[in-house]
Design an enzyme around this catalytic site. Structure first.
Site, PDB file in Angstrom:
ATOM      1  N   SER A 136       0.833  -1.202   0.000  1.00  0.00           N
ATOM      2  CA  SER A 136       0.000   0.000   0.000  1.00  0.00           C
ATOM      3  C   SER A 136       0.866   1.251   0.000  1.00  0.00           C
ATOM      4  CB  SER A 136      -0.892   0.011   1.236  1.00  0.00           C
ATOM      5  OG  SER A 136      -0.121   0.242   2.394  1.00  0.00           O
ATOM      6  N   LYS A 137       0.228   2.359  -0.239  1.00  0.00           N
ATOM      7  CA  LYS A 137       0.920   3.625  -0.319  1.00  0.00           C
ATOM      8  C   LYS A 137       1.733   3.911   0.943  1.00  0.00           C
ATOM      9  CE  LYS A 137       0.060   8.506  -0.123  1.00  0.00           C
ATOM     10  NZ  LYS A 137      -0.885   9.527   0.238  1.00  0.00           N
ATOM     11  N   ARG A 138       1.145   3.637   2.075  1.00  0.00           N
ATOM     12  CA  ARG A 138       1.830   3.902   3.346  1.00  0.00           C
ATOM     13  C   ARG A 138       3.126   3.108   3.494  1.00  0.00           C
ATOM     14  NH1 ARG A 138      -0.074   7.627   5.938  1.00  0.00           N
ATOM     15  NH2 ARG A 138      -2.258   8.070   6.262  1.00  0.00           N
TER      16      ARG A 138
ATOM     17  N   SER B  97       3.740  11.850  -2.811  1.00  0.00           N
ATOM     18  CA  SER B  97       4.267  10.490  -2.743  1.00  0.00           C
ATOM     19  C   SER B  97       5.322  10.336  -3.824  1.00  0.00           C
ATOM     20  CB  SER B  97       3.149   9.474  -2.976  1.00  0.00           C
ATOM     21  OG  SER B  97       2.142   9.634  -2.004  1.00  0.00           O
TER      22      SER B  97
END
Length: 510
Positions: free
Chosen positions: A263-265, A288
RNA sequence: GGUCCGUUCGUCUAGUCAGGUCAGGACGCCAGGUUUUCAUCCUGGUAACACGGGUUCGAAUCCCGUACGGACUACCA
């Protein structure tokens, strides 16, 4: 495989930046199309108006352009099956939805989301699972349980409704997946999925099947998260009386440590990008990072991604896009999720970097050099890069390897002095300086020859001389072949650095 | 909870469909060698068939079960 022309599609929804798992899905579609001489279509699935994110569609297009993934048809190029944006195809879905209602495969439902929510909660309280299916649909607020007059009255009054698919009560659905083989599931555990929402938009399921059929898609290659809805899709094709395409569900990309979907995190936390390009969230302003901005070459990025979950069965690891397309086989895609490994990604970039010409690398490095405040001829920069490119994975790492070609060292590593600056070093370097003054021409082989002859004649130790020499020229014990360095910086600068070094370091203290 | 999918070195994986080479390669890591330094490079090493049954002369490979992981379970895709 059927005899139909191969036509595949990638169909993202513009709800944000494209994650590398999505890029890989698109890549496999592209390679599959290319391999079979087929078409690759980009379709935008924006049926959820609440999740629309401005800029996301352009981001997706830009990402593919950077990767070198090309479409034959779609939002970017148009084509005979347009429009390729689902929100512009509402009327089409409406028509097919009505056809399903007419044939008894779908029905109107007036249950409010709140009512359904309550129902789910009460079922849960009894540890039962609520499924909107044949078992319960008879007691719910839908057209199956009302007269034509009642239904018409409700429709005329503008009461919000959805259209649901009437899932068969008892039926083993047998499906085939190109990667997983035969998959079976009993339709009775499935629910009457919403096909048409109360806002006048179709859901993914309806729009997807209608479009894939109308656009003559031959193979649906998509993420594994869609496998649970495959029975619904197969049944939908059947209800329409259409021939279904072949399906292939790709395994997911997992996070590098532990388990779970990438995931992005994770990217933010573990320090590597999960997006191809940098993305700035239009709402929060959060940025990001992207592979492009991190210095990855698109060829390396694509190569790395292609091998994550697929392999050719040979030991070849480096592939151009054309080679990938040639070697690609959907049957050789693995079944299990792959963890992304940043170290291997960096290795791929290194491979591509060392295979680039010095001139190409110089062109990429020149702006970074300028940013540091140095100007140099591209030819000189190219030569310098040629001496050090084996040592780096990224163009951005070049500066640490070449700064002493541009800057006269002002400081001398104390550790190095301690280790390599011997009692005789000051005198020896003074002698060497005198020797270098007379060397002509001042090219690497000649300087090396003369210097080595001098070392031998004097009976000095090669290591002692060379390390002290390096220290005085570079300021530290690092860098490529020393005679290459001195010939590059030139005679004048070499002498200058020796003067300076002799002055700064001085004779070894007792 | 239910449904479905999956499980070979730390990671990516070959081998599984047609049981039978010390389970092969790559990345990483470690060691040695080359070298004027560092790096490269070369050589070598480390390290895996989730577990338990069964079938078989023989199982990573076939069958069953268990465990673990994941996805899905929205008027999101």
């Amino acid at each position: 495989m059927s005899q139909k022309k191969v036509r595949v599609r990638f169909a993202p929804s513009p709800t944000g930046p494209l994650h590398i798992g999505g890029v890989r899905t698109a890549l496999y579609n592209y390679l599959f199309a290319k391999k079979h001489g087929g078409d690759f279509i980009l379709r935008i699935e924006d049926t959820d108006q609440t999740r629309f994110v401005p800029g996301a569609q352009q981001y997706i297009i830009d990402s593919f352009r950077w990767c070198g993934i090309e479409f034959n048809e779609g939002v970017t190029k148009g084509g005979p099956f347009g429009p390729y944006v689902q929100s512009e195809r509402k009327d089409i879905y409406q028509k097919y939805c009505e056809q399903l209602i007419a044939s008894g495969h779908a029905y109107y439902a007036f249950d409010t989301p709140e009512a359904l929510d309550d129902l789910r909660k009460s079922f849960e309280a009894e540890k039962k699972t609520f499924t909107y299916n044949a078992e319960v649909r008879g007691q719910l607020n839908n057209s199956l349980n009302m007269s034509k007059e009642e239904l018409n009255a409700l429709l005329m009054s503008g009461t919000p409704y959805v259209v649901r698919f009437a899932m068969p009560e008892e039926r083993i659905v047998v499906m085939n997946d190109l990667i997983r083989g035969k998959v079976e599931v009993n339709a009775k555990v499935l629910d009457d999925k919403v096909l048409f929402k109360s806002d006048g938009m179709p859901t993914y399921h309806l729009a997807n099947i209608v479009d894939d059929h109308l656009m003559e898609i031959s193979h649906v290659i998509r993420g594994e998260e869609w496998l649970p809805s495959l029975p619904l899709h197969v049944l939908l094709y059947e209800a329409f009386g259409w021939e279904a395409p072949e399906f292939a569900h790709l395994p997911l990309l997992l996070k590098p440590e532990g388990n779970g979907k990438l995931s992005k995190r994770d990217g933010d936390r573990l320090g590597f990008p999960v997006f191809p390009l940098e993305w700035k969230d239009p709402k929060s302003g959060d940025v990001s990072r992207g592979y492009r901005e991190d210095g990855y070459f698109p060829e390396a990025f694509v190569n790395m991604l292609a091998l994550l979950g697929w392999n050719p069965g040979t030991e070849q690891e480096l592939f151009s896009m054309d080679e990938l397309a040639e070697a690609f086989a959907i049957e050789r895609v693995g079944k299990s999720g792959a963890k992304f490994d940043p170290a291997k990604a960096a290795w791929f970039n290194h491979q591509y970097l060392i295979h680039k010409t010095d001139e190409d690398l110089a062109e990429l490095f020149l702006p970074l050099l300028q940013a540091k405040g140095y100007l140099a001829e591209p030819e000189y920069v190219a030569q310098v890069i040629g001496l050090v490119k084996e040592r780096v994975n990224f163009v951005s790492e070049l500066w640490d390897q070449v700064n002493f070609f541009f800057i006269t060292p002002e400081e001398f590593d104390p550790q190095a002095i301690k280790k390599r600056w011997k009692a005789d070093s000051f005198n020896q370097m003074t002698e060497l300086r005198a020797l270098l003054v007379g060397i002509e021409p001042f090219d690497a082989p000649h300087v090396e020859e003369v210097t080595k002859a001098w070392i031998e004649e004097k009976g000095y130790g090669m290591g002692v001389i060379m390390n002290a020499f390096r220290l005085i020229i570079v300021g530290a014990l690092k860098g490529p072949h020393l005679f290459d360095i001195v010939s590059m910086i030139g005679q004048e600068e070499t002498l200058n650095r020796m003067d300076r070094g002799l002055h700064e370091i001085g004779p070894k203290e007792a």
